[in-house]
Motif scaffolding. Sequence first.
Motif, PDB file in Angstrom:
ATOM      1  N   GLU A 231     -16.168   7.577   3.420  1.00  0.00           N
ATOM      2  CA  GLU A 231     -16.027   7.018   2.076  1.00  0.00           C
ATOM      3  C   GLU A 231     -14.660   7.401   1.520  1.00  0.00           C
ATOM      4  O   GLU A 231     -14.221   8.549   1.652  1.00  0.00           O
ATOM      5  N   THR A 233     -12.373   7.380  -1.992  1.00  0.00           N
ATOM      6  CA  THR A 233     -12.489   7.289  -3.443  1.00  0.00           C
ATOM      7  C   THR A 233     -11.133   7.552  -4.090  1.00  0.00           C
ATOM      8  O   THR A 233     -10.478   8.558  -3.792  1.00  0.00           O
ATOM      9  N   VAL A 266      -4.707  -1.435   1.765  1.00  0.00           N
ATOM     10  CA  VAL A 266      -5.012  -0.818   0.472  1.00  0.00           C
ATOM     11  C   VAL A 266      -4.631  -1.786  -0.653  1.00  0.00           C
ATOM     12  O   VAL A 266      -3.542  -2.351  -0.640  1.00  0.00           O
ATOM     13  N   LYS A 267      -5.558  -1.959  -1.598  1.00  0.00           N
ATOM     14  CA  LYS A 267      -5.296  -2.827  -2.743  1.00  0.00           C
ATOM     15  C   LYS A 267      -5.695  -2.127  -4.031  1.00  0.00           C
ATOM     16  O   LYS A 267      -6.761  -1.515  -4.111  1.00  0.00           O
ATOM     17  N   SER A 269      -6.309  -2.799  -8.110  1.00  0.00           N
ATOM     18  CA  SER A 269      -6.503  -3.801  -9.159  1.00  0.00           C
ATOM     19  C   SER A 269      -6.694  -3.104 -10.494  1.00  0.00           C
ATOM     20  O   SER A 269      -7.140  -1.953 -10.553  1.00  0.00           O
ATOM     21  N   GLN A 278      -0.582  -4.103  -3.342  1.00  0.00           N
ATOM     22  CA  GLN A 278      -1.366  -4.096  -2.107  1.00  0.00           C
ATOM     23  C   GLN A 278      -0.427  -4.074  -0.917  1.00  0.00           C
ATOM     24  O   GLN A 278       0.745  -4.446  -1.014  1.00  0.00           O
ATOM     25  N   VAL A 316      -9.197  -0.083  -9.860  1.00  0.00           N
ATOM     26  CA  VAL A 316     -10.124  -0.180  -8.731  1.00  0.00           C
ATOM     27  C   VAL A 316      -9.326  -0.055  -7.438  1.00  0.00           C
ATOM     28  O   VAL A 316      -8.283  -0.695  -7.262  1.00  0.00           O
ATOM     29  N   LEU A 317      -9.832   0.777  -6.521  1.00  0.00           N
ATOM     30  CA  LEU A 317      -9.223   0.958  -5.201  1.00  0.00           C
ATOM     31  C   LEU A 317     -10.075   0.268  -4.164  1.00  0.00           C
ATOM     32  O   LEU A 317     -11.292   0.463  -4.112  1.00  0.00           O
ATOM     33  N   GLU A 318      -9.464  -0.563  -3.331  1.00  0.00           N
ATOM     34  CA  GLU A 318     -10.148  -1.203  -2.214  1.00  0.00           C
ATOM     35  C   GLU A 318      -9.409  -0.871  -0.929  1.00  0.00           C
ATOM     36  O   GLU A 318      -8.185  -1.025  -0.854  1.00  0.00           O
ATOM     37  N   VAL A 319     -10.146  -0.400   0.070  1.00  0.00           N
ATOM     38  CA  VAL A 319      -9.556  -0.009   1.350  1.00  0.00           C
ATOM     39  C   VAL A 319     -10.337  -0.670   2.479  1.00  0.00           C
ATOM     40  O   VAL A 319     -11.559  -0.640   2.508  1.00  0.00           O
ATOM     41  N   GLU A 320      -9.585  -1.274   3.392  1.00  0.00           N
ATOM     42  CA  GLU A 320     -10.220  -1.905   4.569  1.00  0.00           C
ATOM     43  C   GLU A 320      -9.619  -1.348   5.839  1.00  0.00           C
ATOM     44  O   GLU A 320      -8.408  -1.096   5.906  1.00  0.00           O
TER      45      GLU A 320
END
Length: 320
Positions: A231, A233, A266-267, A269, A278, A316-320
């Motif tokens: 995870e 965060t 990594v993005k 928003s 991003q 907001v953090l988005e990771v793929e």
Amino acid sequence: MFSFMKNFFGKDPKDRSNEELKKEIQEESKIEATELKESEVEIEEAESGPQNTNSGNLIHTELSLHPTWEQELDAEKIYTLRFLQAELPDMVRGLVSVTGFSMVPNPNGLVVAMFFRNSTDRTVRIKNIRLAIYLDDEPFARMRVDLSDIGPIPAHTSRPWEILFPEESYLHDNFSFSRWKVVMKAGNSTHVWPSTLELDPEMEKRMTDRQKEKLEKLAFSLPVIPIHTVEITGFDIGKTKEGHVVAAMLFRNGMTSEYRPDKLKVKISDADGDVVAQGTMDTSKIRVKAGHSRPWLVVFPPNVVKKPDANLRRWVLEVE
């Protein structure tokens, strides 16, 4: 040793009624013995353990004192422990449980006294177990404890023991509560708490005191995560005078092996849902040990920042 006696004998023992002593007993935490790993609890073979003399499903336990406790406690204190143990509820056969009965603050943390109970038909040895203190049903402290010194706990008995929860095991500093309990975690749980925080020395030099404070609070307040997962965060973000966007994130590794990502998308928003920045990051230097947490900083240069004037109070953090 025996800090719990401060609770029981801080005044004239004659002034402590049986009803007052009963109030010291906290809620019990039970686990099926078969759910615990061999590294946590050892169950002796039938021929070496006490014989089963009770064919029913409910077990009434008796007091079992460690030899050192028998030598150092006087008759009055042993009577008190025997009385407390007798007030514990009967157990369903086949369980290992823990029940707290005293919590005393000291300069190094909290000393908690508890009964470790065995309703199996064999002697058990508790070796390395995860324990937590809950205040009003909220986790307050967590740690793994080596209990090899407690010795063998015979079948159908309860053994009292004291454990120090040091300040570094605390998840927060809020001591306001009306009730407390000790919780024992099963070895075969479907979730894990990556409780050991690793901090790269080079990264620590680049972190502000504010980031370090946020990281410490975050690492010890996040909930458990599913086993075999990682995870990520986000816990802090900021903009430099030159226009860079710097985001701090915490990797939590619930896998049984080291986590080594090569590249991650990594993005970031803002609260409006607009993309602030991003990109694909080289993360080949990230190494997170199994069951550990590790922070990392991501820096977006000005040329990839899509919304320089974004309000980053909420992000907001988005990771793929």
